[in-house]
Design an enzyme around this catalytic site. Structure first.
Site, PDB file in Angstrom:
ATOM      1  N   ALA A  46      -4.203  46.030  46.942  1.00 27.78           N
ATOM      2  CA  ALA A  46      -5.645  45.821  47.150  1.00 27.78           C
ATOM      3  C   ALA A  46      -6.430  46.172  45.894  1.00 27.78           C
ATOM      4  CB  ALA A  46      -6.130  46.642  48.340  1.00 27.78           C
ATOM      5  N   GLU A  73       1.970  42.996  45.623  1.00 27.58           N
ATOM      6  CA  GLU A  73       0.569  43.090  45.203  1.00 27.58           C
ATOM      7  C   GLU A  73      -0.106  44.289  45.847  1.00 27.58           C
ATOM      8  OE1 GLU A  73      -1.025  39.158  45.946  1.00 27.58           O
ATOM      9  OE2 GLU A  73       0.125  38.318  44.266  1.00 27.58           O
ATOM     10  N   GLU A 131      10.189  40.162  39.010  1.00 25.93           N
ATOM     11  CA  GLU A 131      11.173  40.536  37.992  1.00 25.93           C
ATOM     12  C   GLU A 131      11.247  42.056  37.847  1.00 25.93           C
ATOM     13  OE1 GLU A 131       8.829  38.239  37.843  1.00 25.93           O
ATOM     14  OE2 GLU A 131       9.263  36.665  36.399  1.00 25.93           O
TER      15      GLU A 131
HETATM   16  N1  THU Z   1       4.428  36.694  39.572  1.00 25.34           N
HETATM   17  C1  THU Z   1       5.723  37.137  39.589  1.00 25.34           C
HETATM   18  O1  THU Z   1       6.102  37.946  40.446  1.00 25.34           O
HETATM   19  N2  THU Z   1       6.569  36.654  38.645  1.00 25.34           N
HETATM   20  C2  THU Z   1       6.254  35.701  37.739  1.00 25.34           C
HETATM   21  O2  THU Z   1       7.118  35.326  36.938  1.00 25.34           O
HETATM   22  C3  THU Z   1       4.899  35.131  37.700  1.00 25.34           C
HETATM   23  C4  THU Z   1       3.899  35.779  38.574  1.00 25.34           C
HETATM   24  C5  THU Z   1       3.511  37.180  40.627  1.00 25.34           C
HETATM   25  C6  THU Z   1       2.469  38.180  40.210  1.00 25.34           C
HETATM   26  C7  THU Z   1       1.439  37.988  41.298  1.00 25.34           C
HETATM   27  O3  THU Z   1       1.806  38.764  42.426  1.00 25.34           O
HETATM   28  C8  THU Z   1       1.556  36.529  41.665  1.00 25.34           C
HETATM   29  O4  THU Z   1       2.807  36.096  41.176  1.00 25.34           O
HETATM   30  C9  THU Z   1       0.450  35.663  41.087  1.00 25.34           C
HETATM   31  O5  THU Z   1       0.337  35.858  39.725  1.00 25.34           O
END
Ligand code: THU
Length: 145
Positions: free
Chosen positions: A57, A55, A66
């Site tokens: 900021a 993620e 993925e």
């Molecule tokens: N996220 C993933 O990395 N993969 C998924 O299949 C669903 C969501 C992450 C994105 C974000 O960092 C966090 O989960 C919340 O949405």
């Protein structure tokens, strides 16, 4: 590795993908959502590539586990994904977001196996064709009139 493995992964391969996804999940950079995700992609050679969500900021600049795993696969020289196993926190079963479904489509066809897990184990699986029906893929660019 044969194409038939797409639908019939051995328990050993599934277990190794699960372990890789959990190890990747432990590296998640998710200070904003606190939602740690790990993914493990199985390539056409039987190698497993993993990644976590990262993620930012500036929220929209973050990306999914993925995507990191697919980047690792490409950097290792592989071009074809047979399966992906995604581990979230549970208890809800998670599936790849729309953008990641399309990114998976770049390196796999409708038979690509998508497996959802959480730290307690594997929960559910689908084909990419089920999650992204009537998809647009690299083949369409090759078949122009
Ligand atoms: N996220 C993933 O990395 N993969 C998924 O299949 C669903 C969501 C992450 C994105 C974000 O960092 C966090 O989960 C919340 O949405």
């Amino acid at each position: 590795m044969s194409k038939t493995m797409q639908s019939t992964l051995s328990p050993d391969v599934k277990q190794r993908m699960f372990a890789a996804s959990l190890a990747a999940r432990s590296q998640a950079h998710a200070p904003y959502s606190q939602f740690a995700v790990g993914a493990a992609v199985l390539d056409e050679h039987g190698n497993i590539h993993s990644g976590c969500n990262i993620e930012n900021a500036a929220y929209p600049q973050g990306w999914c586990a993925e995507t990191t795993a697919l980047g690792a696969m490409v950097m290792a020289g592989a071009k074809r994904a047979l399966a992906v196993l995604i581990s979230g926190p549970g208890p809800d079963v998670i599936t790849p977001c729309g953008g990641c479904r399309q990114k998976l489509r770049e390196f796999g066809d409708e038979k690509l196996l998508v497996i959802a897990a959480d730290p307690g184990g594997i929960r559910q699986s689908w084909s990419l064709g089920q999650l992204l029906p009537a998809s647009f893929g690299p083949d369409h660019l090759k078949n122009q009139a």
